[in-house]
Design an enzyme around this catalytic site. Structure first.
Site, mmCIF file in Angstrom:
data_model
loop_
_atom_site.group_PDB
_atom_site.id
_atom_site.type_symbol
_atom_site.label_atom_id
_atom_site.label_comp_id
_atom_site.label_asym_id
_atom_site.label_seq_id
_atom_site.Cartn_x
_atom_site.Cartn_y
_atom_site.Cartn_z
ATOM 1 N N GLY A 236 4.467 35.604 49.177
ATOM 2 C CA GLY A 236 3.576 34.755 48.400
ATOM 3 C C GLY A 236 3.616 35.088 46.928
ATOM 4 N N SER A 237 2.532 34.794 46.241
ATOM 5 C CA SER A 237 2.489 34.928 44.787
ATOM 6 C C SER A 237 2.355 36.379 44.364
ATOM 7 C CB SER A 237 1.298 34.146 44.237
ATOM 8 O OG SER A 237 0.074 34.756 44.605
ATOM 9 N N GLY A 240 -1.557 37.279 44.176
ATOM 10 C CA GLY A 240 -2.157 37.495 45.486
ATOM 11 C C GLY A 240 -1.596 38.708 46.192
ATOM 12 N N GLY A 241 -0.287 38.874 46.119
ATOM 13 C CA GLY A 241 0.345 40.017 46.771
ATOM 14 C C GLY A 241 -0.068 41.330 46.146
ATOM 15 N N GLU A 260 6.851 40.276 49.467
ATOM 16 C CA GLU A 260 7.889 39.603 48.674
ATOM 17 C C GLU A 260 7.145 38.682 47.727
ATOM 18 O OE1 GLU A 260 9.645 36.698 47.218
ATOM 19 O OE2 GLU A 260 9.954 35.982 49.263
ATOM 20 N N CYS A 297 12.106 31.206 47.140
ATOM 21 C CA CYS A 297 11.944 32.470 46.423
ATOM 22 C C CYS A 297 13.249 32.919 45.781
ATOM 23 C CB CYS A 297 11.407 33.550 47.359
ATOM 24 S SG CYS A 297 12.223 33.601 48.961
#
Length: 501
Positions: A236-237, A240-241, A260, A297
């Site tokens: 994800g972002s 957020g990660g 990731e 990605c």
């Protein structure tokens, strides 16, 4: 039929509150909102399941993985239909992604059957050795316990409910609790039905797999901070990660967070290749940059070229090719809005020149192409930040020394690509040691979109591409994330794990 419920320890559970899906086509449906209490119930069940599943045989787990693949294929048409409605992805893309998902499951089934991943090492006892004897020692990789997996927005199948993180964790012997992504809850539920059907057919403890849908940040926080969760898989972002990563590190018992997070996947166009086939590279870059509306990605967002006539011709060729690309539907309204804002931020900064800017509205995306100098790129870190979508940036460096400086200044990437002809090899040899430290996968004369699922693949890289540079989320080495080495010293043979006997 879609129930709109969570799957927790073999039961389909409703919530007091619901959220509505936002499909591209058709009306939305209500889905139960997850809570920290649902998370706790699922994780406690996962720990109970680990007592048996963590000590099951490799053959039993391989059968389970194969059966999940079979059950997903049985539901193929249903998955494709609702997946297209929810995400706007074309049917061919979802059919291919489903094939990749079942392929991952079957690949891990074969991988654990061979037993090589166990890394079994045995140093036999040397009772007569002087001056000190040596005990009998076995080393074996063992599963770590319940794993949390966060579904990805851009891959509703391959990186979500039964995707690579779940497949590798189940293969290792770890029960899984999935936090479903709200962008495609119906797709997630159907896949969860497939996993549960396989579980029941194989007679496995119901806590081995749970799916919790929806919920605010507290639900994700409750999942990564639950004391029985031993690792987290996330795609994800960056924002957020990183927030979840920090929570994992702050726990009384810190746990690994395999995230990731983001990458601009730079391409270095070396002089001879640029001169001899710049227009071909331009067309190839256009196709890769706009594939799936740029929502990969591994989307190659950066092209680094040495300034000159060939660089101008290349830029013109890219502009021409991109201008022919029509609007594409993005996965969510939020992603589309972030793409527009990210593009506008770069344009408003006046750090990059507009080569092609397009207007897109609602959930649609059209490509944009910017250009900047090597000096500007080196002096302004925001130019190296990912904008998720079909945005390309050409960085014109003054000479090869400045190209080397750009390479040194790169943050961690999932991929880096060289476009080179044989005459470019001396320059590539100078770049390679630098770029090797920046990315998990290096390519020559190709484009990084499309990640092969196989033994040799690495999908990860130094931060911020991922939070653990020694791991991959794609390929059979992904199983190592959910294993730990255990040494058995002088343990009687009948007490050793079966794989060590």
């Amino acid at each position: 039929m879609i129930s709109g419920r969570h799957l927790i320890a073999g039961e389909w559970v409703a919530s007091e509150h619901t959220f509505a899906s936002s499909p591209v086509a058709g009306s939305g449906q209500d889905y139960s909102v997850g809570t920290p209490a649902h998370v706790d119930e699922a994780v406690v069940a996962a720990e109970a399941a680990f007592i048996s599943y963590g000590y099951s045989s490799r053959a039993e787990r391989a059968l389970f993985l194969d059966r999940i693949a079979d059950e997903i294929e049985k539901r193929g048409e249903e998955i494709t239909q609702i997946g297209c409605q929810e995400t706007g992805l074309p049917e061919a893309r979802l059919v291919g992604e489903r094939g990749r998902t079942v392929g991952q499951l079957r690949l891990f089934a074969r991988h654990i059957e061979s037993g090589d991943y166990l890394d079994h090492r045995h140093d036999a006892a040397l009772p007569e050795r002087e001056p000190l004897t040596r005990p009998d020692l076995h080393l074996l990789q063992r599963p770590i316990g319940p794993v949390a997996v966060f579904g990805a927005s851009n891959f509703p199948l391959a990186f979500s409910v039964a995707g690579g993180d779940t497949a590798s964790a189940l293969a290792a012997g770890c029960p899984v609790v999935v936090k479903g992504h709200s962008a495609h809850p119906g797709t997630s539920e159907i896949v969860a039905h497939a996993v549960d059907a396989a579980r029941r057919a194989c007679g496995i403890h119901p806590g081995v797999f749970s799916l919790v849908q929806g919920g605010n940040r507290e639900v994700g926080q409750a999942l990564v901070q639950h004391p029985m969760i031993k690792a987290v898989g996330f795609t994800g972002s960056l924002a957020g990660g990183r927030a979840l990563f920090d929570l994992c590190a702050q726990r009384p018992e810190p746990i690994p967070f395999f995230g990731e997070l983001g990458s601009v996947n730079p391409m270095f166009l070396l002089p001879h290749a640029l001169s001899s086939r710049g227009s071909d590279i331009a067309r190839g870059w256009t196709g890769s940059l706009t594939l799936g509306a740029g929502q990969f990605c591994t989307n190659p967002g950066l092209a680094i070229v040495i300034d000159g006539a060939e660089a101008e011709l290349f830029a013109d060729a890219v502009k021409t090719a991109l201008a022919e690309v029509g609007a594409q539907t993005m996965l969510t309204d939020g992603i589309a809005d972030a793409y527009r804002q990210g593009t506008r931020r770069l344009l408003d900064s006046a750090l990059a020149q507009e080569l092609l800017t397009t207007n897109c509205d609602a959930r649609n995306a059209t490509p944009n192409l910017l250009m900047t100098s090597g000096r500007q790129w080196l002096d302004n870190t925001e130019l190296g930040e990912e904008v998720f979508g079909p945005l390309g940036m050409i960085v014109k460096v003054a000479d090869f020394d400045e190209m080397m400086a750009v390479a040194r200044a790169l943050q961690g990437q999932l991929t880096c690509t060289f476009h080179l002809d044989p005459a470019d090899s001396p320059l590539a040899q100078q770049l390679l040691p630098i770029v090797e430290r920046k990315a998990g996968r290096l390519l020559a004369n190709g484009f990084p979109t499309g990640v092969e699922v196989c033994d040799a693949m690495v999908h990860g890289g130094p931060y911020p591409a991922s939070t653990n540079f020694g791991a991959t989320s794609v390929g059979t080495m992904a199983i190592r994330r959910f294993l730990r080495p255990v040494c058995y010293q002088d343990i009687p043979t009948d007490l050793l794990p079966a794989d060590a006997r």
